[in-house]
Design a protein around this motif. Structure first.
Motif, PDB file in Angstrom:
ATOM      1  N   ARG A  22       0.839  -1.204   0.000  1.00  0.00           N
ATOM      2  CA  ARG A  22       0.000   0.000   0.000  1.00  0.00           C
ATOM      3  C   ARG A  22       0.877   1.258   0.000  1.00  0.00           C
ATOM      4  N   ILE A  23       1.943   1.226   0.787  1.00  0.00           N
ATOM      5  CA  ILE A  23       2.867   2.363   0.833  1.00  0.00           C
ATOM      6  C   ILE A  23       3.526   2.556  -0.528  1.00  0.00           C
ATOM      7  N   MET A  24       3.894   1.471  -1.188  1.00  0.00           N
ATOM      8  CA  MET A  24       4.498   1.586  -2.523  1.00  0.00           C
ATOM      9  C   MET A  24       3.512   2.213  -3.506  1.00  0.00           C
ATOM     10  N   LYS A  25       2.257   1.829  -3.432  1.00  0.00           N
ATOM     11  CA  LYS A  25       1.253   2.415  -4.336  1.00  0.00           C
ATOM     12  C   LYS A  25       1.088   3.904  -4.059  1.00  0.00           C
ATOM     13  N   LYS A  26       1.064   4.280  -2.781  1.00  0.00           N
ATOM     14  CA  LYS A  26       0.946   5.696  -2.419  1.00  0.00           C
ATOM     15  C   LYS A  26       2.170   6.471  -2.922  1.00  0.00           C
ATOM     16  N   THR A  27       3.332   5.873  -2.808  1.00  0.00           N
ATOM     17  CA  THR A  27       4.559   6.513  -3.290  1.00  0.00           C
ATOM     18  C   THR A  27       4.500   6.691  -4.800  1.00  0.00           C
ATOM     19  N   GLU A  28       4.078   5.658  -5.499  1.00  0.00           N
ATOM     20  CA  GLU A  28       3.961   5.734  -6.958  1.00  0.00           C
ATOM     21  C   GLU A  28       2.964   6.812  -7.376  1.00  0.00           C
ATOM     22  N   ALA A  30       2.196   9.486  -5.735  1.00  0.00           N
ATOM     23  CA  ALA A  30       2.812  10.789  -5.476  1.00  0.00           C
ATOM     24  C   ALA A  30       3.804  11.146  -6.584  1.00  0.00           C
ATOM     25  N   TYR A  31       4.597  10.183  -7.032  1.00  0.00           N
ATOM     26  CA  TYR A  31       5.522  10.446  -8.139  1.00  0.00           C
ATOM     27  C   TYR A  31       4.755  10.796  -9.419  1.00  0.00           C
ATOM     28  N   ASP A  32       3.686  10.075  -9.678  1.00  0.00           N
ATOM     29  CA  ASP A  32       2.894  10.341 -10.880  1.00  0.00           C
ATOM     30  C   ASP A  32       2.335  11.759 -10.890  1.00  0.00           C
ATOM     31  N   LYS A  33       2.016  12.280  -9.710  1.00  0.00           N
ATOM     32  CA  LYS A  33       1.472  13.639  -9.595  1.00  0.00           C
ATOM     33  C   LYS A  33       2.568  14.685  -9.378  1.00  0.00           C
ATOM     34  N   LEU A  34       3.832  14.231  -9.416  1.00  0.00           N
ATOM     35  CA  LEU A  34       4.997  15.099  -9.184  1.00  0.00           C
ATOM     36  C   LEU A  34       4.952  15.748  -7.808  1.00  0.00           C
ATOM     37  N   GLN A  35       4.420  15.021  -6.844  1.00  0.00           N
ATOM     38  CA  GLN A  35       4.361  15.481  -5.459  1.00  0.00           C
ATOM     39  C   GLN A  35       5.511  14.828  -4.697  1.00  0.00           C
ATOM     40  N   ASP A  38       5.431  14.350  -0.854  1.00  0.00           N
ATOM     41  CA  ASP A  38       4.600  13.210  -0.474  1.00  0.00           C
ATOM     42  C   ASP A  38       5.293  11.889  -0.808  1.00  0.00           C
ATOM     43  N   ALA A  39       5.982  11.846  -1.935  1.00  0.00           N
ATOM     44  CA  ALA A  39       6.721  10.633  -2.301  1.00  0.00           C
ATOM     45  C   ALA A  39       7.798  10.333  -1.258  1.00  0.00           C
ATOM     46  N   LEU A  40       8.483  11.368  -0.801  1.00  0.00           N
ATOM     47  CA  LEU A  40       9.490  11.185   0.245  1.00  0.00           C
ATOM     48  C   LEU A  40       8.834  10.736   1.544  1.00  0.00           C
ATOM     49  N   HIS A  41       7.693  11.353   1.860  1.00  0.00           N
ATOM     50  CA  HIS A  41       6.972  10.973   3.075  1.00  0.00           C
ATOM     51  C   HIS A  41       6.605   9.488   3.055  1.00  0.00           C
ATOM     52  N   TRP A  42       5.998   9.039   1.966  1.00  0.00           N
ATOM     53  CA  TRP A  42       5.572   7.642   1.875  1.00  0.00           C
ATOM     54  C   TRP A  42       6.768   6.711   1.698  1.00  0.00           C
ATOM     55  N   GLY A  43       7.662   7.044   0.768  1.00  0.00           N
ATOM     56  CA  GLY A  43       8.754   6.137   0.414  1.00  0.00           C
ATOM     57  C   GLY A  43       9.832   5.997   1.466  1.00  0.00           C
ATOM     58  N   LEU A  44      10.032   7.046   2.255  1.00  0.00           N
ATOM     59  CA  LEU A  44      11.088   6.980   3.265  1.00  0.00           C
ATOM     60  C   LEU A  44      10.500   6.855   4.669  1.00  0.00           C
ATOM     61  N   LYS A  75      14.490  -3.600   0.369  1.00  0.00           N
ATOM     62  CA  LYS A  75      14.580  -3.471  -1.094  1.00  0.00           C
ATOM     63  C   LYS A  75      13.511  -2.527  -1.618  1.00  0.00           C
ATOM     64  N   LEU A  76      12.271  -2.702  -1.136  1.00  0.00           N
ATOM     65  CA  LEU A  76      11.196  -1.827  -1.592  1.00  0.00           C
ATOM     66  C   LEU A  76      11.445  -0.383  -1.185  1.00  0.00           C
ATOM     67  N   GLN A  77      11.985  -0.182  -0.002  1.00  0.00           N
ATOM     68  CA  GLN A  77      12.276   1.181   0.419  1.00  0.00           C
ATOM     69  C   GLN A  77      13.350   1.798  -0.472  1.00  0.00           C
ATOM     70  N   ALA A  78      14.353   1.044  -0.835  1.00  0.00           N
ATOM     71  CA  ALA A  78      15.383   1.555  -1.736  1.00  0.00           C
ATOM     72  C   ALA A  78      14.789   1.910  -3.091  1.00  0.00           C
ATOM     73  N   ILE A  79      13.895   1.070  -3.585  1.00  0.00           N
ATOM     74  CA  ILE A  79      13.242   1.349  -4.866  1.00  0.00           C
ATOM     75  C   ILE A  79      12.368   2.589  -4.760  1.00  0.00           C
ATOM     76  N   ALA A  80      11.655   2.711  -3.640  1.00  0.00           N
ATOM     77  CA  ALA A  80      10.726   3.826  -3.470  1.00  0.00           C
ATOM     78  C   ALA A  80      11.425   5.177  -3.448  1.00  0.00           C
ATOM     79  N   ILE A  81      12.611   5.232  -2.865  1.00  0.00           N
ATOM     80  CA  ILE A  81      13.282   6.526  -2.759  1.00  0.00           C
ATOM     81  C   ILE A  81      14.283   6.777  -3.883  1.00  0.00           C
ATOM     82  N   SER A  82      14.497   5.800  -4.753  1.00  0.00           N
ATOM     83  CA  SER A  82      15.538   5.938  -5.783  1.00  0.00           C
ATOM     84  C   SER A  82      15.362   7.143  -6.707  1.00  0.00           C
TER      85      SER A  82
END
Length: 119
Positions: A22-28, A30-35, A38-44, A75-82
């Motif tokens: 769910r966190i990965m989807k929220k991060t994705e 946020a990236y899609d919306k260029l937020q 929020d991407a940092l908040h969710w991904g990290l 691994k997912l956290q590394a992908i989320a913040i990459s």
């Protein structure tokens, strides 16, 4: 696959894994919306809170944390913040995988999630 559930996991470990997806989807999203905030908040931060909650649960219940789940979370956290923290993600990835030079997602920063299926 990185997103498979291990049959040996407890109900709580399965719940942690579902929350990670769910966190990965929220991060994705946020990236899609260029937020990026929020991407940092969710991904990290949210990922770190999830990992801490899992470790705390394991400590309180005297259960040994599942190594595979812990590694998948990292691994997912590394992908989320990459996309926004490439040096940190690269360091995390190298700790987990000494052979590959960097997360595959760093090779295509325009679409960091094309390598994993969150469904």
């Amino acid at each position: 696959s990185i997103l498979t559930i291990d049959d040996d996991w407890s109900w709580f470990e399965k719940a942690v894994w579902n929350e990670a997806k769910r966190i990965m989807k929220k991060t994705e999203e946020a990236y899609d919306k260029l937020q990026f905030r929020d991407a940092l908040h969710w991904g990290l931060y949210e990922f770190q809170l999830l990992r801490d909650a899992y470790a705390n649960w394991a400590k309180l219940t005297n259960v040994v944390p599942d190594e595979a789940l812990s590694l998948k979370l990292m691994k997912l956290q590394a992908i989320a913040i990459s996309p926004i923290c490439p040096h940190t993600a690269d360091y995390m990835w190298r700790v987990l995988h000494p052979d590959p030079p960097s997360p595959p997602e760093l090779k295509d920063p325009a679409n960091p999630y094309k390598y994993i299926d969150l469904n």
